[in-house]
Design an enzyme around this catalytic site. Sequence first.
Site, mmCIF file in Angstrom:
data_model
loop_
_atom_site.group_PDB
_atom_site.id
_atom_site.type_symbol
_atom_site.label_atom_id
_atom_site.label_comp_id
_atom_site.label_asym_id
_atom_site.label_seq_id
_atom_site.Cartn_x
_atom_site.Cartn_y
_atom_site.Cartn_z
ATOM 1 N N CYS A 157 0.830 -1.209 0.000
ATOM 2 C CA CYS A 157 0.000 0.000 0.000
ATOM 3 C C CYS A 157 0.866 1.261 0.000
ATOM 4 O O CYS A 157 1.877 1.318 0.702
ATOM 5 C CB CYS A 157 -0.826 -0.030 1.271
ATOM 6 S SG CYS A 157 -1.515 1.559 1.668
HETATM 7 N N1 LIG Z 1 -7.396 -1.251 1.903
HETATM 8 C C1 LIG Z 1 -6.767 -0.223 1.407
HETATM 9 O O1 LIG Z 1 -6.072 0.518 2.109
HETATM 10 C C2 LIG Z 1 -6.845 0.102 -0.039
HETATM 11 C C3 LIG Z 1 -7.246 -0.849 -0.921
HETATM 12 N N2 LIG Z 1 -7.258 -0.582 -2.259
HETATM 13 C C4 LIG Z 1 -7.715 -1.638 -3.161
HETATM 14 O O2 LIG Z 1 -7.505 -1.260 -4.505
HETATM 15 C C5 LIG Z 1 -8.584 -1.680 -5.324
HETATM 16 C C6 LIG Z 1 -9.126 -0.515 -6.081
HETATM 17 O O3 LIG Z 1 -9.833 0.316 -5.167
HETATM 18 P P1 LIG Z 1 -10.739 1.527 -5.684
HETATM 19 O O4 LIG Z 1 -9.848 2.505 -6.371
HETATM 20 O O5 LIG Z 1 -11.564 2.020 -4.573
HETATM 21 O O6 LIG Z 1 -11.684 0.770 -6.700
HETATM 22 P P2 LIG Z 1 -12.295 1.245 -8.045
HETATM 23 O O7 LIG Z 1 -11.226 1.656 -8.961
HETATM 24 O O8 LIG Z 1 -13.251 0.202 -8.485
HETATM 25 O O9 LIG Z 1 -13.099 2.537 -7.579
HETATM 26 C C7 LIG Z 1 -14.327 2.411 -6.955
HETATM 27 C C8 LIG Z 1 -15.124 3.682 -7.086
HETATM 28 O O10 LIG Z 1 -14.826 4.517 -6.002
HETATM 29 C C9 LIG Z 1 -14.249 5.745 -6.479
HETATM 30 N N3 LIG Z 1 -13.190 6.054 -5.552
HETATM 31 C C10 LIG Z 1 -12.047 5.398 -5.344
HETATM 32 N N4 LIG Z 1 -11.333 5.982 -4.367
HETATM 33 C C11 LIG Z 1 -12.083 7.031 -3.955
HETATM 34 C C12 LIG Z 1 -11.894 8.025 -2.999
HETATM 35 N N5 LIG Z 1 -10.771 8.069 -2.262
HETATM 36 N N6 LIG Z 1 -12.852 8.949 -2.850
HETATM 37 C C13 LIG Z 1 -13.962 8.911 -3.600
HETATM 38 N N7 LIG Z 1 -14.197 7.994 -4.532
HETATM 39 C C14 LIG Z 1 -13.252 7.070 -4.708
HETATM 40 C C15 LIG Z 1 -13.802 5.475 -7.885
HETATM 41 O O11 LIG Z 1 -13.866 6.626 -8.708
HETATM 42 P P3 LIG Z 1 -12.508 7.379 -9.172
HETATM 43 O O12 LIG Z 1 -11.495 6.312 -9.465
HETATM 44 O O13 LIG Z 1 -12.943 8.136 -10.367
HETATM 45 O O14 LIG Z 1 -12.139 8.241 -8.018
HETATM 46 C C16 LIG Z 1 -14.820 4.473 -8.349
HETATM 47 O O15 LIG Z 1 -15.998 5.083 -8.768
HETATM 48 C C17 LIG Z 1 -9.573 -2.383 -4.392
HETATM 49 O O16 LIG Z 1 -9.357 -3.750 -4.456
HETATM 50 C C18 LIG Z 1 -9.221 -1.864 -3.033
HETATM 51 O O17 LIG Z 1 -9.485 -2.793 -1.995
HETATM 52 C C19 LIG Z 1 -6.906 0.620 -2.744
HETATM 53 C C20 LIG Z 1 -6.461 1.620 -1.923
HETATM 54 C C21 LIG Z 1 -6.458 1.439 -0.473
HETATM 55 N N1 LIG Z 2 -3.446 1.055 -0.187
HETATM 56 C C1 LIG Z 2 -3.541 -0.084 -0.860
HETATM 57 N N2 LIG Z 2 -3.945 -1.193 -0.193
HETATM 58 C C2 LIG Z 2 -4.052 -2.295 -0.904
HETATM 59 C C3 LIG Z 2 -3.767 -2.364 -2.264
HETATM 60 N N3 LIG Z 2 -4.003 -3.608 -2.690
HETATM 61 C C4 LIG Z 2 -4.426 -4.289 -1.614
HETATM 62 N N4 LIG Z 2 -4.453 -3.508 -0.540
HETATM 63 C C5 LIG Z 2 -4.829 -3.851 0.823
HETATM 64 O O1 LIG Z 2 -3.760 -4.552 1.463
HETATM 65 C C6 LIG Z 2 -4.279 -5.730 2.100
HETATM 66 C C7 LIG Z 2 -3.211 -6.784 2.314
HETATM 67 O O2 LIG Z 2 -2.257 -6.295 3.219
HETATM 68 P P1 LIG Z 2 -0.988 -7.137 3.713
HETATM 69 O O3 LIG Z 2 -0.301 -6.230 4.668
HETATM 70 O O4 LIG Z 2 -1.505 -8.372 4.370
HETATM 71 O O5 LIG Z 2 -0.132 -7.451 2.532
HETATM 72 C C8 LIG Z 2 -5.396 -6.141 1.167
HETATM 73 O O6 LIG Z 2 -6.299 -7.048 1.740
HETATM 74 C C9 LIG Z 2 -6.029 -4.782 0.840
HETATM 75 O O7 LIG Z 2 -6.923 -4.350 1.808
HETATM 76 C C10 LIG Z 2 -3.321 -1.190 -2.923
HETATM 77 O O8 LIG Z 2 -3.014 -1.176 -4.121
HETATM 78 N N5 LIG Z 2 -3.225 -0.091 -2.165
#
Ligand SMILES: NC(=O)C1=CN([C@@H]2O[C@H](COP(=O)(O)OP(=O)(O)OC[C@H]3O[C@@H](n4cnc5c(N)ncnc54)[C@H](OP(=O)(O)O)[C@@H]3O)[C@@H](O)[C@H]2O)C=CC1
Ligand SMILES: Nc1nc2c(ncn2[C@@H]2O[C@H](COP(=O)(O)O)[C@@H](O)[C@H]2O)c(=O)[nH]1
Length: 327
Positions: A175
């Site tokens: 991340c």
């Molecule tokens: N657990 C974590 O810390 C994180 C996990 N991830 C993982 O990465 C993958 C992609 O995630 P994600 O980008 O949400 O999925 P998507 O690209 O499918 O976006 C989902 C929707 O949410 C919007 N969106 C995304 N981020 C935000 C935000 N910060 N504020 C408002 N709207 C938002 C996007 O629009 P738009 O792209 O136009 O903004 C889109 O419409 C997932 O699997 C997710 O679990 C990603 C980052 C953090």
């Molecule tokens: N900020 C982001 N978080 C992400 C992304 N892809 C996955 N994830 C999150 O990390 C955990 C796994 O964490 P780990 O410490 O066990 O390796 C996963 O389940 C998601 O919630 C990303 O691209 N950006």
Amino acid sequence: MENVFDYEDIQLIPAKCIVNSRSECDTTVTLGGFTFKLPVVPANMQTIIDEKIATFLAENGYFYIMHRFEPEKRVEFIRNMKSRGLISSISVGVKEDEYEFIRQLAEDQLVPEFITIDIAHGHSNAVIEMIKHIKAHIPQSFVIAGNVGTPEAVRELENAGADATKVGIGPGKVCITKIKTGFGTGGWQLAALRWCAKAATKPIIADGGIRTHGDIAKSIRFGASMVMIGSLFAGHEESPGETVEKDGKLFKEYFGSASEFQKGEKKNVEGKKIFVEHKGSLVDTLKEMEQDLQSSISYAGGNKLDAIRHVDYVIVKNSIFNGDRVF
Ligand SMILES: NC(=O)C1=CN([C@@H]2O[C@H](COP(=O)(O)OP(=O)(O)OC[C@H]3O[C@@H](n4cnc5c(N)ncnc54)[C@H](OP(=O)(O)O)[C@@H]3O)[C@@H](O)[C@H]2O)C=CC1
Ligand SMILES: Nc1nc2c(ncn2[C@@H]2O[C@H](COP(=O)(O)O)[C@@H](O)[C@H]2O)c(=O)[nH]1
């Protein structure tokens, strides 16, 4: 927020042992009416799980969540799992196509036992609307919603109908959200979990930041029913990531779901790619996790997972490893 701490800052305090062997300790957990061997689920990421691993996990009594990055394969995946009498557990996003996908499942009476709404910022109307949509069309599915990092978010998603919430914004190994946005639970994931768990009335899945098997026990102690793990499950023989050789050693790729490698473009990138050392077989890791957790239960003075929830703990502030490497 008072007391902020993370996994490294905590040690659990042993209580008198009541078993004669660690093998007497029961690591099973129940979620959504199903009992699983471990309170652990591999992350729903493309370098962690594929159809083959999902099938292996389901066949052997482990919980799994299939990723959502090949959306066109999901219907066939659910059908295949059902034809073998296995649990189907899939992920969805929140974009328009996903609404149609849920309608289609309802029309075809294809009901996955578990649906995880998987987006970065889960405390949003987008997730609330998707929870309601799923519950309106396929109410029998157990809905896991996330990711979130505050009690308000947990309450709102639960009130919208989520059956469980997933906690963790930015603690993941691949991340970069914390660096690129300045937000998240990175560095205090365990405290955030405790904060959220106090507000929760339904199960919580702790997601991200697990670096050792002991961190699973700590997550249980601070309120998790289940723990989602990426990096510890990366690098296995069975892992979907590419294998590379460097100086005679084998490594496997592990990339973030919001990385350029996943997205195929450099837009809103919040994840990176790393190479992890080849770890051998997934079965061996699952076995070791079970044994370590059985040992945790024995140190907690019980013979079931629940014993861990009641132990005392101390805050040791980054000194657990005393300068040693973890492994
Ligand atoms: N657990 C974590 O810390 C994180 C996990 N991830 C993982 O990465 C993958 C992609 O995630 P994600 O980008 O949400 O999925 P998507 O690209 O499918 O976006 C989902 C929707 O949410 C919007 N969106 C995304 N981020 C935000 C935000 N910060 N504020 C408002 N709207 C938002 C996007 O629009 P738009 O792209 O136009 O903004 C889109 O419409 C997932 O699997 C997710 O679990 C990603 C980052 C953090
Ligand atoms: N900020 C982001 N978080 C992400 C992304 N892809 C996955 N994830 C999150 O990390 C955990 C796994 O964490 P780990 O410490 O066990 O390796 C996963 O389940 C998601 O919630 C990303 O691209 N950006």
